[in-house]
Design a protein around this motif. Structure first.
Motif, PDB file in Angstrom:
ATOM      1  N   ASP A 182      14.443  -5.967   1.208  1.00  0.00           N
ATOM      2  CA  ASP A 182      15.505  -6.264   0.387  1.00  0.00           C
ATOM      3  C   ASP A 182      15.867  -5.420  -0.883  1.00  0.00           C
ATOM      4  O   ASP A 182      16.858  -5.480  -1.794  1.00  0.00           O
ATOM      5  N   ALA A 183      14.825  -4.722  -1.461  1.00  0.00           N
ATOM      6  CA  ALA A 183      14.617  -4.073  -2.865  1.00  0.00           C
ATOM      7  C   ALA A 183      15.539  -2.845  -2.686  1.00  0.00           C
ATOM      8  O   ALA A 183      15.591  -2.008  -1.572  1.00  0.00           O
ATOM      9  N   ASP A 184      16.179  -2.600  -3.805  1.00  0.00           N
ATOM     10  CA  ASP A 184      16.824  -1.204  -4.034  1.00  0.00           C
ATOM     11  C   ASP A 184      15.614   0.010  -4.489  1.00  0.00           C
ATOM     12  O   ASP A 184      15.699   0.999  -3.701  1.00  0.00           O
ATOM     13  N   ILE A 185      14.681  -0.444  -5.017  1.00  0.00           N
ATOM     14  CA  ILE A 185      13.621   0.332  -5.298  1.00  0.00           C
ATOM     15  C   ILE A 185      12.471  -0.363  -5.352  1.00  0.00           C
ATOM     16  O   ILE A 185      12.055  -1.360  -5.735  1.00  0.00           O
ATOM     17  N   TYR A 186      11.363   0.333  -4.740  1.00  0.00           N
ATOM     18  CA  TYR A 186       9.937  -0.091  -4.762  1.00  0.00           C
ATOM     19  C   TYR A 186       9.109   0.818  -5.700  1.00  0.00           C
ATOM     20  O   TYR A 186       8.990   1.961  -5.505  1.00  0.00           O
ATOM     21  N   ILE A 187       8.680   0.036  -6.826  1.00  0.00           N
ATOM     22  CA  ILE A 187       7.877   1.067  -7.820  1.00  0.00           C
ATOM     23  C   ILE A 187       6.433   0.510  -7.535  1.00  0.00           C
ATOM     24  O   ILE A 187       5.883  -0.472  -7.562  1.00  0.00           O
ATOM     25  N   ILE A 188       5.566   1.755  -7.198  1.00  0.00           N
ATOM     26  CA  ILE A 188       3.989   1.790  -6.881  1.00  0.00           C
ATOM     27  C   ILE A 188       3.411   2.048  -8.014  1.00  0.00           C
ATOM     28  O   ILE A 188       3.269   3.142  -8.405  1.00  0.00           O
ATOM     29  N   ALA A 189       2.868   1.157  -8.757  1.00  0.00           N
ATOM     30  CA  ALA A 189       2.159   1.055  -9.719  1.00  0.00           C
ATOM     31  C   ALA A 189       0.503   0.439  -9.619  1.00  0.00           C
ATOM     32  O   ALA A 189       0.165  -0.290 -10.258  1.00  0.00           O
ATOM     33  N   VAL A 190       0.025   1.518  -8.781  1.00  0.00           N
ATOM     34  CA  VAL A 190      -1.487   1.038  -8.511  1.00  0.00           C
ATOM     35  C   VAL A 190      -2.295   2.374  -9.005  1.00  0.00           C
ATOM     36  O   VAL A 190      -1.803   3.100  -9.390  1.00  0.00           O
ATOM     37  N   LYS A 191      -3.597   1.975  -9.042  1.00  0.00           N
ATOM     38  CA  LYS A 191      -4.319   3.203  -9.536  1.00  0.00           C
ATOM     39  C   LYS A 191      -4.315   4.224  -8.326  1.00  0.00           C
ATOM     40  O   LYS A 191      -4.033   4.170  -7.296  1.00  0.00           O
ATOM     41  N   ASP A 192      -4.305   5.713  -9.096  1.00  0.00           N
ATOM     42  CA  ASP A 192      -4.323   6.796  -8.269  1.00  0.00           C
ATOM     43  C   ASP A 192      -4.976   6.890  -6.831  1.00  0.00           C
ATOM     44  O   ASP A 192      -4.319   7.353  -5.978  1.00  0.00           O
ATOM     45  N   SER A 193      -6.168   6.456  -6.959  1.00  0.00           N
ATOM     46  CA  SER A 193      -7.059   6.565  -5.865  1.00  0.00           C
ATOM     47  C   SER A 193      -6.435   5.808  -4.616  1.00  0.00           C
ATOM     48  O   SER A 193      -6.793   5.821  -3.429  1.00  0.00           O
ATOM     49  N   ALA A 194      -5.662   4.832  -5.018  1.00  0.00           N
ATOM     50  CA  ALA A 194      -5.153   3.663  -3.971  1.00  0.00           C
ATOM     51  C   ALA A 194      -3.594   4.126  -3.183  1.00  0.00           C
ATOM     52  O   ALA A 194      -3.154   3.530  -2.375  1.00  0.00           O
TER      53      ALA A 194
END
Lengths: 290, 290
Positions: free
Chosen positions: A88-100
């Motif tokens: 249901d989201a308009d935007i998914y913001i992925i703020a995980v560490k780079d290696s993940a």
């Protein structure tokens, strides 16, 4: 906009607060541990704002949700399995560490083919999303975030990149809602920006840490350094770092440098950093004064 | 007090202005070049304050002499030969580069056996004066001074050392007249203070310079770094540098670090500094998180 946050670290925490204060809804928060997801989701659920605010100590202020923007239905759901992601989201913001990122992106993007997907990593290219999403991009707020410290998001420069013009417009609207400093920047140049940020922030902060170590040798408190630290930062608003430089290395005062090296001769890495920084200062000033 | 300033560099300029504003007279200014001595002496002569103030651009503000303190006779004399030093000063402040102290001190101290003599060098011991003067000491204002930038002297910590109690009292009175932050500190511990200042100021400023170099590789302006630089400095007012650290080195994100090193592989010294700072951050955080 309806936003899902993947990650519960420092950046996710501060970005989520800023988005919430701007009137967006954080519908889900993912963290690998359910507890972290719950702690953050509670902050993003308007109903708990009052209770939450009363838990804050004075030294850790938190933005208070603007009641004009709050809507009772914008409860934030904590999840610790990507399989529970809502479409249901308009935007998914992925703020995980780079290696993940490489592991997380395919799973997140599978949830909704029409949504926009972004990561927040300064050094990672937009191409991370190739083949996994239709509308995607990068949303990189350049700042040093610690959970215990409130930041004024409105002055943080935010660097955007997008797969297409429509996505660019969506990200621009989102960024404009939380900061007055928004730029488009491609992945190639963003690598230099992020590397520069490592020097200007992480290495600078480590110079403070090394100063603290040296002060401890003389049984001196770190606080005496604060006026000097503040002035050093303030100076480069007015003049270039080259013009602002002072001290023994720029004068190439070998006696002082030798005496200072002797004070830390028992710590080879610290001594090495001192010598190389001094050499680099001298080279830099010589080259720029020609 | 009647003060003679030996030196016309950044520190002499700012210290002289602060002393003048506090109501002291700068009776003579020595510089190796007559022109430098004249430029500074003109600033320290009340009659020329109005003319001088009108020459200042808005970006280079100058303290305006407090008329309540000004006395018409306090003209400052520029000299470029130590043989022209007057014996009339109460205090002789020697603010020359460290390597010149050994040569300058004997000549200055010979002029008046009852006066107080101080140097302003963080790394030089009080014993520089042994055998040359009766009343002497160290007067070290810890700040980074550039002529083109006005500083608020009242918050600058000033570290004092004195040959005897009477001299200590004189120096304390003098320091109290220009700053609210005055400490006694012996030569041995002051060496650590000065070395810490090199890390917290000179090396920090050089991190800004290196960030600027990296930004130039991406054709990016230095100004985008200022919010990050300000926040990095502001954070350590609230938390220790150890707690404040963020970025790839503290996460030990090898992929990001390797990619960043590749961006500067053509500059061995810059690459070396990156690697050693990252290693030092990792060691420091590991040791302090135990």
């Amino acid at each position: 906009m309806k936003i899902t946050l993947i990650g519960a670290g420092n950046l996710a925490t501060h970005l989520g607060r800023a988005l919430l204060n701007a009137g967006h809804s954080i519908i889900q928060v993912f963290s690998r541990t359910q507890e972290s997801a719950e702690v953050l989701a509670m902050q993003f659920s308007p109903q708990s704002q009052t209770a939450h605010a009363s838990l804050q100590s004075q030294s850790e202020p938190i933005s208070v949700l603007n009641p004009a923007h709050a809507s009772p239905q914008s409860q934030s759901e904590p999840i610790s399995a990507l399989s529970r992601l809502s479409p249901d989201a308009d935007i998914y913001i992925i703020a995980v560490k780079d290696s993940a990122l490489a592991q997380v992106i395919p799973q997140v993007c599978a949830v909704n083919s029409r949504a926009v997907f972004v990561h927040t990593a300064g050094s990672m290219p937009i191409s991370c999303f190739d083949g996994y999403a239709t509308h995607y991009g990068v949303f990189y707020p350049m700042q040093t975030f610690s959970k215990a410290r409130q930041v004024d998001f409105s002055v943080i420069p935010c660097f955007l990149e997008a797969s297409d013009l429509d996505t660019a417009q969506v990200l621009k609207t989102l960024a404009d809602s939380i900061t007055s400093s928004v730029f488009y920047l491609d992945s190639d140049r963003r690598r230099y920006l992020h590397l520069a940020a490592v020097f200007a922030c992480n290495f600078t902060n480590h110079c403070y840490a090394l100063a603290q170590q040296v002060l401890q040798r003389g049984d001196l408190p770190f606080d005496v350094m604060l006026p000097l630290i503040d002035e050093t930062a303030a100076k480069v608003h007015q003049m270039s770092p080259c013009k602002a430089q002072t001290g023994p290395a720029v004068r190439y005062d070998q006696n002082v440098m030798d005496a200072q090296i002797r004070l830390i001769a028992d710590d080879p890495l610290l001594k090495d950093i001192y010598e190389r920084m001094s050499m680099s200062i001298h080279q830099y000033i010589s080259a720029n004064n020609d």
